[in-house]
Design an enzyme around this catalytic site. Structure first.
Site, PDB file in Angstrom:
ATOM      1  N   SER A  67      13.958  78.403  43.642  1.00 14.29           N
ATOM      2  CA  SER A  67      13.213  79.552  43.347  1.00 14.29           C
ATOM      3  C   SER A  67      12.720  80.011  44.517  1.00 14.29           C
ATOM      4  O   SER A  67      13.292  80.650  45.321  1.00 14.29           O
ATOM      5  CB  SER A  67      12.122  78.937  41.967  1.00 14.29           C
ATOM      6  OG  SER A  67      11.963  80.125  41.419  1.00 14.29           O
ATOM      7  N   LYS A  86      18.257  78.301  41.820  1.00 15.60           N
ATOM      8  CA  LYS A  86      17.597  78.763  40.601  1.00 15.60           C
ATOM      9  C   LYS A  86      17.097  80.373  41.427  1.00 15.60           C
ATOM     10  O   LYS A  86      16.311  80.520  42.103  1.00 15.60           O
ATOM     11  CB  LYS A  86      16.204  78.156  40.332  1.00 15.60           C
ATOM     12  CG  LYS A  86      15.693  78.517  39.033  1.00 15.60           C
ATOM     13  CD  LYS A  86      14.738  79.923  39.191  1.00 15.60           C
ATOM     14  CE  LYS A  86      14.057  80.267  37.812  1.00 15.60           C
ATOM     15  NZ  LYS A  86      13.371  81.502  38.076  1.00 15.60           N
ATOM     16  N   ASP A  92      18.929  84.122  56.959  1.00 16.61           N
ATOM     17  CA  ASP A  92      19.751  85.614  57.275  1.00 16.61           C
ATOM     18  C   ASP A  92      19.186  86.117  58.362  1.00 16.61           C
ATOM     19  O   ASP A  92      20.066  86.584  58.930  1.00 16.61           O
ATOM     20  CB  ASP A  92      19.653  86.274  55.785  1.00 16.61           C
ATOM     21  CG  ASP A  92      20.356  85.944  54.758  1.00 16.61           C
ATOM     22  OD1 ASP A  92      21.164  85.084  54.978  1.00 16.61           O
ATOM     23  OD2 ASP A  92      20.475  86.639  53.495  1.00 16.61           O
TER      24      ASP A  92
END
Length: 447
Positions: free
Chosen positions: A303, A328, A314
């Protein structure tokens, strides 16, 4: 993940079926004014619900409460959606609020629904569960004699929490163990701190971020400032440990990520039909120095913790070490209901800055390291020690001066393999000139 106030970005670990009481309100919406055929009405089957309710009340072998029947109908309706949507009655809603605030009475375990049985994501440090030896990955077989197969997270939490000093019986199943583990735990008032930190050799900081509760980003700032002071004014690198972190409040996850990024996208959310809902971007002021970073992740990183890991990966701000995360990738909102309860419902999927969806696939680390128990070094002369020339009978004596023992490699004493690998990688990165430290900040400000 949760939203504050009437709608809150909610922690996405809960599973109960959910529901909600909007039957009457929905039927009074403006839809009745349209000339749509009856089959087009989403409420056309409410008559069947009323019919079933009447039959059960009149014909069931024992008297049954109408409130109990309607509660079950609501839970069943929302439970048909996904594992993270649920109806919370007044008591369950209070438990959710205490869970995100960090104080509650119980045994101290983070749990989630993963398969037939509930699984321990992580025991809370110093809690009754940790002291009793409960481990991440243990399955909960029963609570107080009640079979936990198919039990919702909210029901399990309700059964395990209670007044300090009272006892609760739990049966666990552990991979590799032949027999179930039976425990009787004494409940305590559990206070959950989000952050643990220590300074490792060579001025490398280690921060274990355990969950994203209220003020988690504030605790992180304080921890890093303390480590910076211990390191003599600047850290050469940082290990951020997100293993066993089940997530929590989305805005805290965004604030933590913002600590390490000067600019750029952190996360986007997309609702029904992929429509963009919202995005969060990094803000320059207050960003930490650009020291090298390693982020540790595992199969229980979920999560909001995946949002942090995905954004740092990234932006190439950190190297991820460990195994693929839980996956999740949905966002829940909590809506207050008129009965004092709440509706927790999934409203969006979230995406990393590069557009990756984490839902059901997780984040792959840059360096794959399975966690294994490292064997202890055998003592010289023990039966498990390797045999050398000097151990042979009548071996020739050594007359020349021998080689000096090499100095120990920093970190080689670490028994945690993933941490050891992450630390050694970071040592390689910081052999380059250390990052220039930013001007010291005054006391952290909440963002």
């Amino acid at each position: 993940m949760q939203v504050r106030s009437r709608q809150r970005w909610v922690r996405g670990l809960g599973v109960v079926a959910l529901a909600v009481g909007a039957f009457g309100a929905g039927s009074l919406s403006g839809r009745g004014a349209h000339a749509d055929p009856p089959s087009a009405s989403p409420y056309r089957r409410l008559g069947v619900l009323s019919e079933v309710l009447a039959h059960v009340e009149n014909s069931y072998v024992d008297p049954v409460s109408e409130d109990r029947l309607l509660d079950g109908a609501i839970r069943g309706m929302v439970g048909a959606l996904d594992p993270h949507s649920s109806y919370l009655n007044r008591e369950e809603y209070a438990l959710l609020q205490s869970d995100t605030s960090g104080d509650f009475g119980g045994v101290g375990v983070e749990i989630d629904a993963r398969g037939e049985y509930l699984m321990v994501v992580a025991p809370i440090a110093t809690s009754p569960a940790e002291r009793a030896g409960v481990r991440a990955g243990d399955e909960i077989v029963s609570i107080e004699g009640r079979d936990a197969r198919g039990m919702s997270v909210d029901e399990a939490v309700r059964r395990m929490r209670g007044a300090a000093g009272t006892r609760v019986r739990v049966v666990l199943r552990r991979r590799g163990a032949a027999d179930p583990i039976r425990l009787e735990l004494v409940r305590e008032v559990v206070h959950v701190t989000s952050v643990d930190a220590e300074l490792l050799p060579e001025r490398i900081g280690y921060v274990n971020l355990k969950s994203f509760q209220d003020h988690a980003s504030w605790e992180l700032q304080l921890a890093i400032e303390r480590l910076t002071t211990e390191a003599g004014g600047s850290l050469r690198g940082l290990v951020l440990d997100l293993r066993n972190n089940p997530g929590g409040l989305l805005d805290e996850g965004i604030s933590v990520t913002d600590e390490f990024l000067r600019e750029g996208l952190i996360v986007t959310t997309r609702g029904r039909n992929g429509a963009a809902q919202d995005e969060a971007r990094a803000q320059g002021p207050g960003t930490l120095p650009n020291f090298p970073m390693v982020v540790l992740v595992n199969e229980y990183t979920a999560s909001a913790a995946e949002i942090v890991a995905g954004a740092l990966q990234d932006h190439r701000r950190a190297t991820l070490v460990g195994v693929r995360t839980f996956g999740k990738g949905s966002v829940q909102t909590v809506i207050d209901l008129s009965d004092g309860g709440a509706l927790k419902v999934t409203i969006a999927r979230y995406f990393t800055p590069s557009g990756r969806s984490i839902q059901a696939q997780g984040i792959a680390p840059d360096v794959q390291v399975e966690q294994v128990d490292l064997p202890d070094e055998p003592e010289e002369g023990s039966a498990s020690a390797p045999e050398r020339e000097r151990d042979l009978e009548q071996h020739l004596p050594h007359r020349e001066s021998g080689d000096a023992a090499p100095p120990p490699v920093p970190g080689s004493e670490m028994r945690d393999l993933q941490l050891r690998v992450g630390y050694q990688l970071l040592r390689g990165m910081v052999r380059e000139p250390a990052a220039t430290a930013a001007p010291p900040r005054s006391a952290p400000t909440r963002r």
